[in-house]
Scaffold this active site. Structure first.
Site, PDB file in Angstrom:
ATOM      1  N   HIS A  12       0.830  -1.201   0.000  1.00 13.36           N
ATOM      2  CA  HIS A  12       0.000   0.000   0.000  1.00 13.36           C
ATOM      3  C   HIS A  12       0.869   1.257   0.000  1.00 13.36           C
ATOM      4  O   HIS A  12       0.622   2.199  -0.754  1.00 13.36           O
ATOM      5  CB  HIS A  12      -0.919   0.010   1.221  1.00 13.36           C
ATOM      6  CG  HIS A  12      -1.932  -1.087   1.236  1.00 13.36           C
ATOM      7  ND1 HIS A  12      -2.953  -1.177   0.307  1.00 13.36           N
ATOM      8  CD2 HIS A  12      -2.086  -2.145   2.072  1.00 13.36           C
ATOM      9  CE1 HIS A  12      -3.700  -2.239   0.575  1.00 13.36           C
ATOM     10  NE2 HIS A  12      -3.192  -2.837   1.634  1.00 13.36           N
ATOM     11  N   ASP A  69       7.870   6.966   8.558  1.00 12.04           N
ATOM     12  CA  ASP A  69       7.114   6.490   9.709  1.00 12.04           C
ATOM     13  C   ASP A  69       5.930   7.435   9.870  1.00 12.04           C
ATOM     14  O   ASP A  69       6.067   8.650   9.674  1.00 12.04           O
ATOM     15  CB  ASP A  69       7.959   6.451  10.983  1.00 12.04           C
ATOM     16  CG  ASP A  69       7.368   5.521  12.037  1.00 12.04           C
ATOM     17  OD1 ASP A  69       6.601   4.608  11.649  1.00 12.04           O
ATOM     18  OD2 ASP A  69       7.661   5.689  13.225  1.00 12.04           O
ATOM     19  N   ASP A 157      -7.788   4.460   7.554  1.00 11.29           N
ATOM     20  CA  ASP A 157      -8.512   5.253   6.555  1.00 11.29           C
ATOM     21  C   ASP A 157     -10.035   5.203   6.698  1.00 11.29           C
ATOM     22  O   ASP A 157     -10.711   6.203   6.411  1.00 11.29           O
ATOM     23  CB  ASP A 157      -8.122   4.823   5.142  1.00 11.29           C
ATOM     24  CG  ASP A 157      -6.729   5.319   4.747  1.00 11.29           C
ATOM     25  OD1 ASP A 157      -6.105   6.043   5.544  1.00 11.29           O
ATOM     26  OD2 ASP A 157      -6.272   4.974   3.644  1.00 11.29           O
TER      27      ASP A 157
END
Length: 200
Positions: A12, A69, A157
């Site tokens: 992703h 990160d 998300d």
């Protein structure tokens, strides 16, 4: 075109960065250089973890590298989960580390009685190139929704609605729309702009 290794095998993340990068550089994964070991992430900041990963690949494989990160910072939880975003559920008795469903359920439960649901995603990209270390940050402000919506994206998300999206969660947006305003998108664009200047 400049070639860089991204210190991840997360499909992703790779796809997002490849969509955002423009023509500044070609992105390859850890698999592409035969790196299969777990790279340490033991710092207590996003900046520290990103740099730790990029330096590890640079030192062990001799290639220019960048690493990211990302942390979700929730005001009602005093900035948590922050650097522990991917492990938030497991740390609180929900599922295993890096389990998106467990992370989401843990966060929803903790915010059940919260008066504010303000939050932000923050990404830090560390670049190690030509003996230099650089950091690039991207931030998007938003809110944690009451329940999951949408089918796109990954991670948190389905419950994060950025301010610019008029109530839509990242998971309800097209990849192009998300990348235009996302934390990773903003950090990656800064990286791409730097590389364009660096390679002139």
């Amino acid at each position: 075109m400049k070639e860089l290794i991204m210190a991840t095998n997360n499909a992703h993340k790779l796809e997002e960065v490849r969509q955002i990068r423009g023509s500044a550089f070609t992105v390859k994964s850890l698999n592409d250089i035969g790196c299969t070991e777990d790279i340490p992430e033991t710092a207590d900041t996003l900046e520290g973890n990103a740099l730790q990963k990029a330096l590890y690949v640079h030192e062990h494989y001799g290639v220019d590298c960048f690493a990211d990160d990302t942390g979700l910072e929730v005001d009602a939880l005093n900035g948590a989960p922050g650097v522990y975003t991917a492990r938030f559920g497991a740390m609180n008795g929900y599922g295993k580390s890096h389990d998106a469903d467990a992370n989401i359920q843990c966060l929803l439960d903790k915010l059940k009685d919260a008066e504010t649901r303000n939050a932000r995603f923050r990404t830090v990209i560390a670049l190690v190139q030509g003996g230099k270390e650089m950091l690039f940050e991207g931030i998007v402000e938003g809110k944690i929704l009451q329940q999951r919506v949408g089918n796109g994206g990954f991670g948190y998300d389905p419950i994060f609605a950025p301010v610019e999206a008029n109530g839509l969660a990242f998971a309800q947006m097209s990849a192009e729309a998300k990348n235009a305003i996302s934390h990773r998108g903003r950090a990656t664009k800064k990286l791409a702009e730097y590389l364009c200047q660096y390679n002139k």
